[in-house]
Design an enzyme around this catalytic site. Structure first.
Site, PDB file in Angstrom:
ATOM      1  N   GLY A 130     -11.853   4.370 -10.606  1.00  0.00           N
ATOM      2  CA  GLY A 130     -12.414   3.756 -11.728  1.00  0.00           C
ATOM      3  C   GLY A 130     -11.590   3.277 -12.690  1.00  0.00           C
ATOM      4  O   GLY A 130     -11.436   4.002 -13.957  1.00  0.00           O
ATOM      5  N   SER A 132      -9.976  -0.518 -13.432  1.00  0.00           N
ATOM      6  CA  SER A 132     -10.259  -1.969 -13.891  1.00  0.00           C
ATOM      7  C   SER A 132     -11.606  -1.989 -14.301  1.00  0.00           C
ATOM      8  O   SER A 132     -12.578  -1.600 -13.762  1.00  0.00           O
ATOM      9  CB  SER A 132      -9.890  -3.019 -12.714  1.00  0.00           C
ATOM     10  OG  SER A 132      -8.648  -2.877 -12.354  1.00  0.00           O
ATOM     11  N   SER A 166     -12.397  -0.436  -5.272  1.00  0.00           N
ATOM     12  CA  SER A 166     -12.385  -0.541  -3.609  1.00  0.00           C
ATOM     13  C   SER A 166     -13.161   0.797  -3.350  1.00  0.00           C
ATOM     14  O   SER A 166     -13.012   1.781  -3.884  1.00  0.00           O
ATOM     15  CB  SER A 166     -10.981  -0.388  -3.361  1.00  0.00           C
ATOM     16  OG  SER A 166     -10.155  -1.761  -3.753  1.00  0.00           O
ATOM     17  N   GLU A 249       0.949   6.155  -6.432  1.00  0.00           N
ATOM     18  CA  GLU A 249       0.643   4.957  -5.492  1.00  0.00           C
ATOM     19  C   GLU A 249       1.972   4.073  -5.115  1.00  0.00           C
ATOM     20  O   GLU A 249       1.908   3.588  -4.177  1.00  0.00           O
ATOM     21  CB  GLU A 249      -0.155   4.274  -6.383  1.00  0.00           C
ATOM     22  CG  GLU A 249      -0.801   2.982  -5.605  1.00  0.00           C
ATOM     23  CD  GLU A 249      -1.756   2.117  -6.348  1.00  0.00           C
ATOM     24  OE1 GLU A 249      -2.591   1.182  -5.815  1.00  0.00           O
ATOM     25  OE2 GLU A 249      -1.744   2.325  -7.533  1.00  0.00           O
ATOM     26  N   SER A 373      -0.750  -6.823 -12.512  1.00  0.00           N
ATOM     27  CA  SER A 373      -0.450  -8.433 -11.995  1.00  0.00           C
ATOM     28  C   SER A 373       1.113  -8.618 -12.348  1.00  0.00           C
ATOM     29  O   SER A 373       1.831  -7.930 -12.989  1.00  0.00           O
ATOM     30  CB  SER A 373      -1.306  -9.279 -12.867  1.00  0.00           C
ATOM     31  OG  SER A 373      -1.107  -8.975 -14.258  1.00  0.00           O
ATOM     32  N   GLU A 375       2.119 -10.895 -14.077  1.00  0.00           N
ATOM     33  CA  GLU A 375       2.487 -11.130 -15.677  1.00  0.00           C
ATOM     34  C   GLU A 375       2.631  -9.696 -16.339  1.00  0.00           C
ATOM     35  O   GLU A 375       3.758  -9.668 -16.936  1.00  0.00           O
ATOM     36  CB  GLU A 375       1.444 -11.721 -16.269  1.00  0.00           C
ATOM     37  CG  GLU A 375       1.154 -13.276 -15.979  1.00  0.00           C
ATOM     38  CD  GLU A 375       0.475 -13.460 -14.676  1.00  0.00           C
ATOM     39  OE1 GLU A 375       0.554 -14.619 -13.968  1.00  0.00           O
ATOM     40  OE2 GLU A 375      -0.178 -12.607 -13.928  1.00  0.00           O
TER      41      GLU A 375
END
Length: 390
Positions: A130, A132, A166, A249, A373, A375
């Site tokens: 949990g 995003s 996911s 990760e 991302s 960015e």
């Protein structure tokens, strides 16, 4: 660059290859770029394969046997991950348990929480992460899902929403990042809770993406009661756990990413020959440039892995995340261009490989977002690695 491995490490590789030849199921050797459309599930063969890896000490080789390993050295772990990536054999089809939750619990959890690690690594316990939220994606510190403790030792009451979560449709537990001190700075008021997904007040809504697959969802928490003993680490210590989770990760993810773009370059060579474009100077130049870039990224990954294995930070991994996701997108686009008018056709009679290149190109945009991302990665590289002003 060609590395030389010791006789002991080559024996390790040979033992691994023999194990894979004997035990890896045929379903694990398909080697797709991305999952194809449909509903989401973890197939029986994948669960059995992950358990087989664990039981034989090949799930996380660097761990002790009771955690699915064989006390392998960092170099042997690198060999292991490269060999799996080369053969395109997955360890698991649900990464949150073994790649994020278990390492984080082993590092930050109490004894009861650490006891969840073996089942998480073996795949017997399915997790979702949990992180995003609708307004807190790559900028995780902006999360607003709130957890208020009912008294000094009472449960936490959780309210809020997560998205792009996911495996939440089938997960038994959620490794959930929540805000426990709204008055503190956004990086210092975060905590981590283990939330049982069958707790009243949790609603999971699957999200269908471009390919038709539903492998993630949005999750809503309404007055969800979480026992105080499910707090991981200290109260408001979540940001430190976050950094550890992402390090776990990304510590080996670059190997898979580099192997995938290398395989894509090889497949582009074959595609160019089949389409009669192998003598096209422009195509040859672009493929050659991609080959050079992949070789450079692999060398950079080795450097970062050496630092990571010694307990140091590996800023190279942030760049590798950015570079491989952007390179993959351009390579799939090149595959479509090599095919000419049929590049966007998903038809076994017309499009190459049943539309593999078009399908992979469109889904590759997700890789430039997931896990941070492009960015955000550029900002991290600029400010934290290169020391540029904000």
């Amino acid at each position: 660059m060609k590395l030389e491995w010791s006789a002991e490490d080559e024996a390790f590789r040979a033992e691994l290859i023999a194990f894979l030849d004997e035990h890896a199921p045929a379903e694990a050797k398909v080697g797709r770029d991305f999952t194809e459309g449909g509903g989401f599930e973890i197939p029986k063969w994948a669960r059995e394969w992950q358990a087989t890896l664990f039981d034989h000490g090949w799930m996380i080789p660097g761990y002790p046997p009771e955690l699915g390993g064989r006390n392998a050295t960092p170099t042997q772990t690198l060999i292991y991950m490269e060999e799996l990536a080369r053969q395109r054999i997955p360890r698991s089809l649900h990464f949150p348990g073994y790649a994020i939750a278990a390492p984080s619990l082993l590092e930050f959890g109490d004894d009861e929480q650490k006891a969840l690690a073996p089942a998480s690594i073996r795949g017997d316990l399915v997790w979702c992460i949990g992180m995003s939220e609708p307004n807190a994606g790559s900028d995780l510190a902006s999360l607003t899902t709130r957890a208020v403790q009912d008294g000094a030792d009472g449960p936490f009451i959780v309210n809020g929403q997560k998205v792009w979560t996911s495996y939440s449709m089938i997960a038994e537990k959620c490794f959930c990042y929540v805000r426990t001190d709204p008055s503190a700075s956004k990086h210092t008021g975060i905590s981590v809770l283990i939330i049982d997904m069958d707790t009243p007040g949790i609603e999971v809504r699957p999200l269908r993406h471009l390919t038709g697959a539903e492998d993630f969802a949005e999750v809503f928490f309404t007055d969800v009661e979480v026992p105080a003993k499910h707090l991981v680490g200290g109260l408001n210590d979540g940001w430190r756990i976050t950094m550890g989770s992402l390090a776990h990760e990304r510590g080996g993810l670059w190997i898979q990413s580099v192997a995938m773009v290398q395989q894509t370059v090889d497949d582009l060579c074959s595609l160019a020959r089949r389409c009669g474009r192998a003598d096209d100077a422009g195509v040859r130049r672009r493929i050659a440039e991609a080959y050079e870039e992949v070789a450079s990224l692999r060398a950079l990954g080795y450097k970062g892995f050496a630092s990571f294995a010694q307990g140091s930070s590996a800023p190279e991994h942030s760049y590798l995340k950015l570079a491989t996701s952007e390179l993959g997108k351009s390579l799939y686009e090149l595959g479509m261009q090599i095919q000419g008018p049929y590049g966007a056709v998903a038809d076994p009679q017309r499009g190459a490989e049943n539309g593999r290149w078009a399908h992979s190109f469109f889904v590759s945009f997700a890789n430039t977002i997931a896990g941070g991302s492009s960015e955000i990665q550029r900002n991290i590289i600029a400010t934290r690695i290169l020391g540029l002003p904000r």
